[in-house]
Design an enzyme around this catalytic site. Sequence first.
Site: not given
Length: 537
Positions: A335, A448
């Site tokens: 991310c 994630h």
Amino acid sequence: MNASTIMVQGTASSVGKSLLVTALCRLFRNEGLRVAPFKAQNMALNSAVTADGCEIGRAQAVQAEAAGIMPTADMNPILLKPEGERKSQVVVLGRSIGSLTAAEYHEYKPRFSDVIQESLGRLRAGYDVVVIEGAGSPAEINLKSRDIANMHVAKLADAPVLLVGDIDRGGVFASFVGTMELLEPDERARVAAFIVNKFRGDVSLLESGLDFLVERTGKPVLGVVPHVPNLRIAEEDSVSLEDRAARRRPYDNELDIVVVRLPCISNYDDVLSLEHEAGVVVRFVDQPEDVERADLAIVPGSKRTVFDLAWLRASGIAEAIKARADRCAPVLGICGGCQMLGETIEDLQGVESGEQRVSALGLLPLRTRFEREKMTAQVRARILTPSFLTDGTMDDRDVAGYEIHMGMIEPTRSGASAFEIVSRNGRREAAADGAIGAGGAIVGTMLHGVFDNEVIRARMLDFLRRRRGLAQPTNARRVSTKQEEYDRLATMVREHLDCELLWRIARITHSASVSRHRRTWRESGELTDPFRNGITG
């Protein structure tokens, strides 16, 4: 139908409220009851995405999973995501409404009371029991007049309160008595019992203290819950991160995986699955030499990507990461970490910082552009380019994960994406994700939860061991599933609580309806494997 309610409050933050709510959700679920968790306001670095793309606290998603149900935004209607010392991003019913200072948020609080009440009402209409978690302490004098997470919710729900104290910190009896003294008379009346949490040792040594507590307050002790070792369940943000940072260095026959401890780190629970693998030590570090020597360096998510990128450079860790890239030593960016490893970051609308354009580390062929609309999605993807993350192989099986980001990435050259997203929130997609650099040694992804995929985790660890010339661990303990961990936690708590008293406090009676629910769930398969389709954060 209006569900019974029971609330878990604490004498302080990080006394174990979240895990106890998780345990109670599992305990009630195993009794055949339809149970849901609820936390009016959560402040968390770790968050999760529901099946319809709403963002909630990770703890409530975990509690829902323990309860055998899908998480929804109603379980955590207000989520605060810290962005440094002065501001937090505020998420209401799963959607960001922007960043507010503490003073600004306090002005908003009265508006959120209706949101909280409506969410709680919807949950109570659909379940037999709602287990409510408080936030911090109900006795913070400077905050009580504007508290929307503790006794305010207990009154809305007409919920009896279990007050939890952490004996591992010391001073637990003073904490119990002090909290009771600072509560208003009607609030003290709501406290139904105490739970002493995280105990290590001989419980008989506590008897005189427990007797004093009962005599002083007139409230019973529901139980003394021991510390549960090596639990594979997400914990409270701050304390669990401190524990991880203090971990020992690995032995020569162990893999050393380091996570850069960014000042504004977020969703660091991405590595939780790795922490329970035999022969693996996961450490959170902030020194360049630790990053240089590790078998794998991970740059995690961030709430302030540009700020943390500047910190990487000032700390010397940026140079350590570049040195790893030069010698093709594995680096993973997740991310915000993925964005930092790219070429440029643009924030023309001032979404995250005052910097309109900054140069990133230049290790991955991608650029980031911040937008005001936040991407939150449950994702299924497939491997697009082999790398160390997949042991240089391809696989047709889907990779499950989730996205939470406002920085949108795009590749600067073709053929270098790590994954292809094939669905978001159940809708078909065909979108590239992440990037690969240094011949597969540098990987970035916006997904994630990648390590929750056993195939990815196993292949990456195989690659790292071969690279070091390490043998597979002998007699390695099988990594338990999350469902097994929920049962282990619930069993431990059940054994150390007065369950007859618990049921009376929660105003639940064993009846034919409970048996009917249990039979129906078992016949449908929901009780044994509610997440069999893999839709979980």
